[in-house]
Design a protein around this motif. Structure first.
Motif, PDB file in Angstrom:
ATOM      1  N   ARG A  65       0.877  -1.174   0.000  1.00 15.87           N
ATOM      2  CA  ARG A  65       0.000   0.000   0.000  1.00 15.87           C
ATOM      3  C   ARG A  65       0.905   1.212   0.000  1.00 15.87           C
ATOM      4  N   GLN A 329      -4.605   0.313   5.786  1.00 21.31           N
ATOM      5  CA  GLN A 329      -5.027   1.705   5.645  1.00 21.31           C
ATOM      6  C   GLN A 329      -6.394   1.866   6.294  1.00 21.31           C
ATOM      7  N   VAL A 340      -8.255  -0.074   3.604  1.00 19.37           N
ATOM      8  CA  VAL A 340      -7.588  -1.215   2.972  1.00 19.37           C
ATOM      9  C   VAL A 340      -7.311  -2.223   4.076  1.00 19.37           C
ATOM     10  N   GLY A 429      -3.123  -2.782  -2.356  1.00 13.94           N
ATOM     11  CA  GLY A 429      -4.086  -2.096  -1.507  1.00 13.94           C
ATOM     12  C   GLY A 429      -4.942  -1.103  -2.261  1.00 13.94           C
ATOM     13  N   ARG A 430      -4.353  -0.422  -3.245  1.00 13.32           N
ATOM     14  CA  ARG A 430      -5.112   0.545  -4.037  1.00 13.32           C
ATOM     15  C   ARG A 430      -6.248  -0.147  -4.788  1.00 13.32           C
ATOM     16  N   ARG A 433      -9.161  -1.481  -2.104  1.00 13.11           N
ATOM     17  CA  ARG A 433     -10.004  -0.551  -1.351  1.00 13.11           C
ATOM     18  C   ARG A 433     -11.253  -0.128  -2.114  1.00 13.11           C
TER      19      ARG A 433
END
Length: 658
Positions: A65, A329, A340, A429-430, A433
């Motif tokens: 992330r 996150q 995340v 992670g992007r 999410r």
């Protein structure tokens, strides 16, 4: 291959102008994009690819992330030098497909007794001095007594507002990825060591903390299409806004033996924690800051073993490493919610890198690295949509190779070339999410990006004039490019990761030589990068790549001159060119397709011995040019990012050495 080594003296020259290591690296490293004048290095790529950052070989980057704040993770007071390697090496993993930046911390000089230095620097904008006061204090101490040594480096820096060439206040968070204005920055580094016979044990600790506290987070939005810049507004900040911060902790303990298998051995255990908070978003979870936390720990065993049968001075560096990396996150809503989910990656690696001096003229190198990785994901609920997502595990592995050679043709010319493979994970992670997939590890398959790097160059030596010219090409069947998500809520810009095949190519050149019969030195560098990506899904790159990865042409130049033995001058110039690969949509806010316009800046400094210490005066953007950094323009007409760069800034400092 192409390597840049920034010695401590050159680092000291650059940090007279500013303490932003992203700006220092942009000037010193060919192939590296220019900085954003913020705490983010999100689009500061090396030869078009992401770069992995290390402190003494300990990974700092967080590929699971990516917070995009890898460069500002320590103060220059703790650094003894910087090594930048283009392409991949077998010695390090952690996703450095474009290359690696290794900050080397200071070590004691070796002289018995106490040594130290104290530095006080005062800075401010010459267009608005009253609200831009920026003091910096650094303290260095070292002590050596027989087998025992100790070093300490601490710093405290305080920023007020940043102002452009017109004297207008720049937003405290100009690009939305993290601001430096109105921040307090504290850094502490210490190392202790003990030597006996052929052995040494040492431990070190580094902590970096940046906290922003601004009353100018609001923006008076401009409009790039009519040349109206965005400026800062004073106003009431939402009381729930905890504002940006950026924290990094690195600790390690190691044991070294200098006489094993005819060479040396090192056993090291390390931990690295980062905690980074981002700008307030009023439309997310009823209003919140997002926060990325990452924790790493690892144990590494490596050897340096002579292999004289390949040539005198030949060595092989080999070993193994086991590391874990956890990232999560969250958003600071009430209650705190997961943005995340926690991702945990384990990596077991074996590596070997060999350098052989085959003859006086021929040097060859080669290496191999094997990584066996596992990624675990917890069950979670997608923030906003409420989608229930299934966790799980996925495994993958990678074996990468590198090989190269350098041949000294004659006293003037040496040719070199090489091939290296690298791999990195996309920002998993992007993707997670904002996923619409209930089982993303199975269906998305976060396959690593495997990259082939090729390089060919020549090094030239004409008396005291040295020059290099290198051409490079790197290619991957998968990409890791961020593009705006067309499904983002109104007023919110989220990004997704695309996986198109990508090719990058370019040229880097450097030249330097003596000035005024050896009383000075001059130098210059040139970087040109271009590339294509697959736009029609057939697997073959066929269209231009967004500004996130392709920077404009970059040219740097400098001249140093010693007026006397105790009085020196430096002048340096940076030019960033024009790029407009998407003219039909350049002035819109669609993607990172903006028209990036050229600019140049001139800096100057002088330093001289004064009493027991050294006095310095430095001015960045000496001619007070009004310009916009690449990060303000790369996304087209994005008014919340259309902020000018700082105008002329002066810094006056005094360093006492004892």
């Amino acid at each position: 291959g192409s390597v840049t080594v920034i010695e401590q003296e050159e680092l000291a020259q650059q940090t007279r102008f500013n303490s932003d290591l992203a700006r220092v690296l942009a000037f010193e490293v060919p192939g590296l994009a220019t900085s954003s004048f913020s705490s983010s290095n999100f689009d500061q790529r090396l030869r078009g690819r992401k770069v992995a950052v290390y402190i003494d070989g300990i990974p700092v980057s967080a590929p699971l992330r990516d917070a995009g704040r890898d460069f500002r993770v320590l103060d220059a007071s703790a650094i003894g030098g910087v090594e930048v390697i283009r392409g991949s090496t077998a010695l390090y993993g952690s996703g450095g497909a474009g290359g690696s930046i290794n900050y080397l911390t200071k070590t004691p000089s070796g002289d018995d007794g106490w040594n130290g230095s104290s530095e006080l620097t005062l800075g401010g904008s010459l267009t608005h001095l009253s609200d831009s006061f920026s003091p910096l204090f650094r303290q260095n101490l070292e002590y050596v007594s027989g087998p025992f040594d100790f070093i300490f480096a601490g710093s405290y820096e305080q920023y007020d507002g940043f102002f452009d060439a017109d004297g207008d206040r720049i937003p405290a968070n100009p690009d939305g990825n993290g601001g430096v204005a109105e921040s307090r920055i504290f850094n502490i580094y210490t190392k202790v060591g003990y030597n006996w016979e052929d052995q040494r044990i040492e431990a070190s600790y580094l902590q970096y903390d940046q906290d922003q506290d601004s009353d100018y987070l609001l923006k008076q939005l401009g409009d790039q299409s009519i040349g109206l810049k965005t400026t800062a507004l004073y106003g009431q900040v939402d009381p729930r806004d905890e504002q940006d911060f950026n924290q990094n902790l690195v600790a390690q303990v190691s044991y070294r033996h200098e006489n094993i298998l005819g060479g040396s051995m090192r056993l090291q255990y390390y931990i690295q924690n980062s905690d980074q908070q981002f700008a307030w978003n009023s439309s997310r979870a009823g209003g919140s800051n997002s926060r990325i936390e990452s924790e790493k720990d690892g144990i590494r065993l490596d050897f340096v073993t002579p292999v004289d049968f390949l040539g005198e001075g030949s060595v092989v560096m080999w070993g193994s490493e086991y590391a874990t990396d956890k990232s999560v996150q969250t958003v600071n809503s009430d209650p705190v919610q997961v943005f995340v989910p926690e991702l945990e990656q384990t990596d077991f690696a074996l590596f070997m890198q060999m350098v052989a001096e085959v003859t006086d003229r021929l040097t060859i190198q080669g290496g191999v690295r094997y990584d066996d990785l596992s990624l675990d994901l917890e069950d979670y609920t997608v923030l906003g949509s409420g989608l229930e997502v299934m966790g799980g595990s996925t495994d993958y592995s990678s074996t990468v190779l590198n090989a190269g050679a350098a041949f000294q043709i004659n006293e003037q010319f040496a040719v070199f070339g090489g091939y290296s493979q690298g791999f990195s994970l996309p920002d998993v992670g992007r993707v997670l999410r904002s996923t619409t997939d209930t089982n993303p590890l199975v269906n998305i398959k976060p396959v690593p990006v495997e990259i082939d790097n090729y390089e060919l160059g020549v090094r030239m030596n004409f008396g005291e004039i040295n020059a290099t010219l290198a051409g490079f090409f790197n290619t991957s069947d998968l990409g890791e490019l961020f593009v705006p998500d067309p499904n983002s809520p109104p007023g919110v810009l989220e990004y997704i990761v695309t996986r198109q095949a990508q090719d990058f190519w370019g040229i880097e050149a450097t030249v330097s030589g003596p000035l005024f019969e050896g009383r000075g030195r001059w130098g210059s560098s040139f970087t040109w990068i271009d590339g294509e990506q697959d736009t029609d899904g057939d697997g073959d790159p066929d269209g231009p790549i967004e500004n996130t990865s392709i920077p404009p042409v970059k040219v740097t130049a400098f001249a140093d001159y010693a007026i006397t033995d105790d009085w020196a001058l430096r002048v340096q110039l940076l030019y960033s060119g024009d790029r407009n690969e998407f003219p039909d949509i350049a002035e819109t806010s669609r993607g990172d397709h903006g028209h990036v316009r050229s600019y140049w800046t001139l800096d100057a400094s002088t330093s001289f011995q004064w009493g027991p210490g050294r006095f310095t005066v430095a001015v960045s953007n000496l001619l007070n040019k009004q310009y916009f950094p690449t990060s303000s323009l790369r996304s087209g007409n994005r008014p919340e990012r259309y902020s000018a760069a700082p105008g002329a800034v002066a810094r006056v400092g005094y360093t006492l050495t004892y």
